[in-house]
Design a protein around this motif. Structure first.
Motif, mmCIF file in Angstrom:
data_model
loop_
_atom_site.group_PDB
_atom_site.id
_atom_site.type_symbol
_atom_site.label_atom_id
_atom_site.label_comp_id
_atom_site.label_asym_id
_atom_site.label_seq_id
_atom_site.Cartn_x
_atom_site.Cartn_y
_atom_site.Cartn_z
ATOM 1 N N UNK A 315 0.827 -1.232 0.000
ATOM 2 C CA UNK A 315 0.000 0.000 0.000
ATOM 3 C C UNK A 315 0.853 1.270 0.000
ATOM 4 N N UNK A 316 1.943 1.189 -0.776
ATOM 5 C CA UNK A 316 2.821 2.343 -0.938
ATOM 6 C C UNK A 316 3.465 2.784 0.390
ATOM 7 N N UNK A 317 3.574 1.839 1.333
ATOM 8 C CA UNK A 317 4.305 2.092 2.581
ATOM 9 C C UNK A 317 5.355 1.000 2.750
ATOM 10 N N UNK A 318 6.425 1.284 3.433
ATOM 11 C CA UNK A 318 7.493 0.305 3.569
ATOM 12 C C UNK A 318 7.942 0.226 5.043
ATOM 13 N N UNK A 319 8.249 -0.987 5.468
ATOM 14 C CA UNK A 319 8.556 -1.241 6.878
ATOM 15 C C UNK A 319 9.813 -2.093 6.999
ATOM 16 N N UNK A 320 10.603 -1.870 8.026
ATOM 17 C CA UNK A 320 11.785 -2.690 8.287
ATOM 18 C C UNK A 320 11.967 -2.800 9.801
ATOM 19 N N UNK A 321 13.014 -3.584 10.203
ATOM 20 C CA UNK A 321 13.295 -3.712 11.634
ATOM 21 C C UNK A 321 12.914 -5.067 12.181
ATOM 22 N N UNK A 322 12.660 -6.025 11.301
ATOM 23 C CA UNK A 322 12.307 -7.380 11.730
ATOM 24 C C UNK A 322 12.705 -8.323 10.593
ATOM 25 N N UNK A 323 12.719 -9.611 10.890
ATOM 26 C CA UNK A 323 13.118 -10.596 9.875
ATOM 27 C C UNK A 323 11.885 -11.079 9.105
ATOM 28 N N UNK A 324 12.103 -11.504 7.880
ATOM 29 C CA UNK A 324 10.994 -12.005 7.047
ATOM 30 C C UNK A 324 10.251 -13.115 7.790
ATOM 31 N N UNK A 325 11.029 -13.996 8.387
ATOM 32 C CA UNK A 325 10.457 -15.159 9.103
ATOM 33 C C UNK A 325 9.474 -14.698 10.192
ATOM 34 N N UNK A 326 9.866 -13.653 10.910
ATOM 35 C CA UNK A 326 9.019 -13.145 12.011
ATOM 36 C C UNK A 326 7.736 -12.532 11.447
ATOM 37 N N UNK A 327 7.873 -11.836 10.327
ATOM 38 C CA UNK A 327 6.685 -11.205 9.720
ATOM 39 C C UNK A 327 5.720 -12.268 9.201
ATOM 40 N N UNK A 328 6.237 -13.265 8.504
ATOM 41 C CA UNK A 328 5.364 -14.291 7.919
ATOM 42 C C UNK A 328 4.631 -15.065 9.019
ATOM 43 N N UNK A 329 5.337 -15.342 10.112
ATOM 44 C CA UNK A 329 4.684 -16.043 11.236
ATOM 45 C C UNK A 329 3.567 -15.183 11.824
ATOM 46 N N UNK A 330 3.843 -13.902 11.987
ATOM 47 C CA UNK A 330 2.834 -13.003 12.566
ATOM 48 C C UNK A 330 1.648 -12.853 11.616
ATOM 49 N N UNK A 331 1.938 -12.770 10.319
ATOM 50 C CA UNK A 331 0.842 -12.633 9.337
ATOM 51 C C UNK A 331 -0.032 -13.883 9.331
ATOM 52 N N UNK A 332 0.609 -15.038 9.447
ATOM 53 C CA UNK A 332 -0.141 -16.296 9.434
ATOM 54 C C UNK A 332 -1.142 -16.353 10.586
ATOM 55 N N UNK A 333 -0.731 -15.857 11.723
ATOM 56 C CA UNK A 333 -1.624 -15.911 12.892
ATOM 57 C C UNK A 333 -2.929 -15.157 12.655
ATOM 58 N N UNK A 334 -2.889 -14.100 11.821
ATOM 59 C CA UNK A 334 -4.089 -13.258 11.694
ATOM 60 C C UNK A 334 -4.627 -13.186 10.270
ATOM 61 N N UNK A 335 -3.999 -13.890 9.346
ATOM 62 C CA UNK A 335 -4.428 -13.800 7.946
ATOM 63 C C UNK A 335 -5.829 -14.383 7.768
ATOM 64 N N UNK A 336 -6.637 -13.753 6.906
ATOM 65 C CA UNK A 336 -7.977 -14.287 6.607
ATOM 66 C C UNK A 336 -7.858 -15.429 5.612
ATOM 67 N N UNK A 337 -8.946 -16.176 5.435
ATOM 68 C CA UNK A 337 -8.960 -17.237 4.428
ATOM 69 C C UNK A 337 -9.245 -16.611 3.059
ATOM 70 N N UNK A 338 -8.455 -16.958 2.040
ATOM 71 C CA UNK A 338 -8.612 -16.357 0.706
ATOM 72 C C UNK A 338 -8.513 -17.459 -0.357
ATOM 73 N N UNK A 339 -9.506 -18.361 -0.462
ATOM 74 C CA UNK A 339 -9.402 -19.519 -1.375
ATOM 75 C C UNK A 339 -9.828 -19.208 -2.816
#
Ligand SMILES: C/C(NCc1cnc(C)nc1N)=C(/S)[C@H](O)COP(=O)(O)OP(=O)(O)O
Length: 562
Positions: A315-339
């Motif tokens: 969304x035209x914003x950029x973030x840093x300060x964490x590892x990809x692995x940490x972000x993907x794990x956090x996203x998985x916890x709250x991601x909606x279902x998109x089949x």
């Protein structure tokens, strides 16, 4: 036994999990090699030359997570730098360690052998700094521990090569012993505020999307997030595609897998799926002129959530300060279902069995190699049409594909698979390598004989540089033909020779001959089997032809007129 600088290095290499290190002897590194042998924590493996030594280390790092190559000053190191450039390009932590001049020679005005003949020996360090993330020159035992730790820690954290040069009269000086290895392995604590903000913005992106697709990129393994990606795919329930350079980084037996995305030369259906999605999550992609098919197929922009090892952009914003692995794990916890992107079942393309008596074709060769690949196979795909043959294979869960699509140094696969096979002796190692590539590093088959590595080599003899022919033809793309199968006997030490090797060289001109050769290769467990597959020069994948046209057009763009 006095604990020395060389022992400190050996202890650290052992602590980070190496069981082998790779070396080519030279009078600047002999005392250091002795220290590594004395320490005994890692087995010393020898290469025919320093280019192959650095590639074997790179191949070892692909499986083991890190590697070390020890070479001599200047004449050795500059050759090895090609493989280190490749390790940088492919995100592999290889520690290049060079023997270096005696400390009494620095500033002495002495001209030394193996150097370019000047009295300043710093040129090697300056060169190494350009292709590594850390570089140190060790001229005293007192500073050696901090320098060695800095180089190893940085390489492991950044997943990039690093460089050490050790003066030849310092390697055996008494040295302090190292502390726990944990000091080399720690990662920075994630910035929770940035991670939360990235998560919030990404969830907002996903809420507004209907057809979501994941695209797996080639830096994902270096980001150590392959398992986390499967968990994200399970939670989203969406389609998952991989880029050609990340083939096998996502299980192809997963219900969401939908093939390789490579623009106009994608797996059937994959291009439409990715380019018509309204939300693409790209995970650690490498967008270069080859992966984007000459900049035509770049998946970036407002419909993309780009997750890189050190940064998230959405969304035209950029973030840093964490590892990809940490972000993907956090996203998985709250991601909606998109089949919604999983509308139809995946139908992998399978190649038809050819008439066994007919002249061997590229399709039949690829079909038989694909049948050979099982869950414990690591398949190396050399630069050339082998890239496209590997991309179109269907992989069982657990199979691995290794390629070098960023660096693309032809000949890389032969030495690299030596290192990979030593790192994982429990796996089957198979390489597809063209005749042109093979001619650059062929002698490393001798090390497969020496170390009794049962590598199966499919030597694709299509009589020249076919990928180059398809990009831009000329007399320079045609090479002297070799008796590739016959070469192996020489590496055995000659017929009845003192070499006593168990290498096997076979030729296949039909499907039947290839099938027979593969059965013999499976039984040859004490040495390499090279199967020379004779193909017609025009017989290559359609994908290579289409891709070559587009890349050629891009290469011939006229200069911009200001
Ligand atoms: C010459 C070159 N690339 C240029 C090149 C030249 N030198 C180095 C070190 N690396 C490179 N990629 C390439 S891809 C050849 O087509 C490889 O030929 P071969 O191994 O025979 O494979 P294909 O026939 O399938 O193309």
């Amino acid at each position: 036994m006095t604990f020395t600088v060389g022992h400190y290095l050996a202890e650290r290499l052992t602590q980070i999990g190496l069981k082998h290190h790779f070396a080519v002897a030279g009078d600047y590194n002999l005392i250091l090699l002795d220290q590594l042998l004395e320490h005994g924590g890692t087995k010393q493996i020898y290469s025919c030359n320093e280019l192959n030594c650095s590639f074997s280390a790179e191949g070892y790092a692909r499986e083991n997570g890190a590697a070390a190559a020890i070479i001599t000053f200047s004449v050795g190191a500059i050759s090895a730098m090609n493989g280190i450039g490749g390790a940088y390009a492919e995100n592999l932590p290889v520690i290049l360690i060079s023997g270096a001049p005696n400390t009494n020679d620095y500033g002495s005005g002495h001209v030394l052998h193996h150097t370019i003949g000047t009295t300043n020996y710093n040129y090697q360090m300056e060169m190494a700094k350009q292709i590594t993330v850390a570089a140190e020159s060790i001229v005293s035992a007192e500073t050696a521990p901090a320098q060695i730790d800095h180089v190893i820690r940085t390489a492991l954290r950044e997943k990039k090569p690093a460089y050490l040069e050790i003066a030849c009269n310092v390697a055996n000086l008494p040295c302090a012993r190292p502390g726990p290895v944990s000091s080399l392995l720690s990662h920075p604590i994630p910035d929770q505020e940035s991670l939360n903000a990235a998560l919030k913005e990404s969830l907002s992106f996903l809420e507004k999307r209907n057809k979501v697709v994941i695209l797996v990129g080639s830096k994902l393994r270096a980001a150590e997030a392959l398992e986390e990606t499967v968990a994200l795919a399970d939670k989203l329930g969406c389609a998952v595609t991989v880029m050609a350079a990340s083939k096998s980084f996502f299980p192809e037996t997963h219900p969401g897998f939908r093939g390789v995305y490579w623009g106009e030369v994608s797996s059937p259906g994959a291009q439409k799926l990715v380019e018509e999605a309204d939300g693409v999550i790209t995970l650690a992609p490498v967008w270069n002129d080859y992966s984007s098919v000459g900049w035509r197929n770049l998946i970036q922009g407002n419909n993309v959530l780009e997750v890189n090892p050190d940064r998230v952009t959405v969304n035209d914003r950029t973030f840093e300060g964490f590892r990809l692995k940490e972000f993907v794990k956090a996203l998985t916890e709250r991601a909606p279902s998109k089949p919604a992107s999983l509308t139809e079942n995946y139908k992998p393309v399978t190649l038809p069995k050819a008439d066994p008596a007919a002249p061997l074709t590229n399709d039949e060769m690829t079909r038989q190699i694909n049948d050979l690949v099982d869950e414990k196979t690591t398949l190396f795909a050399e630069t050339g049409d082998s890239w496209f043959n590997a991309a179109r294979m269907n992989l069982p869960k657990g199979a691995k594909v290794e390629s070098e699509m960023q660096w693309g140094h032809i000949g890389w696969s032969v030495p690299s698979i030596v290192g990979n096979a030593l790192a994982a002796p429990e796996r089957r190692h198979v390489v597809m390598v063209g005749d042109g590539s093979f001619q650059l590093t062929a002698q490393e088959v001798a090390q497969m004989v020496r170390y009794e590595l049962p590598v199966i080599i499919f030597l694709v003899n299509n009589y020249g540089y076919v990928i180059e022919i398809k990009i831009h033809d000329g007399p320079y793309n045609y090479i002297q033909n070799w008796d590739y199968a016959g070469l192996v006997q020489n590496f055995n030490g000659g017929v009845g020779g003192e070499g006593g090797g168990h290498g096997l060289g076979l030729k296949a001109t039909t499907g039947a001959e290839l099938a027979e050769a593969i059965e013999k290769a499976k039984k040859n467990t004490r040495g390499p089997t090279l199967i020379e597959c004779k193909l017609d020069r025009e017989d290559c994948t359609e994908a290579l032809v289409e891709w070559g046209k587009r890349v050629a057009a891009t290469n011939s763009r006229k200069p911009k007129v200001n």
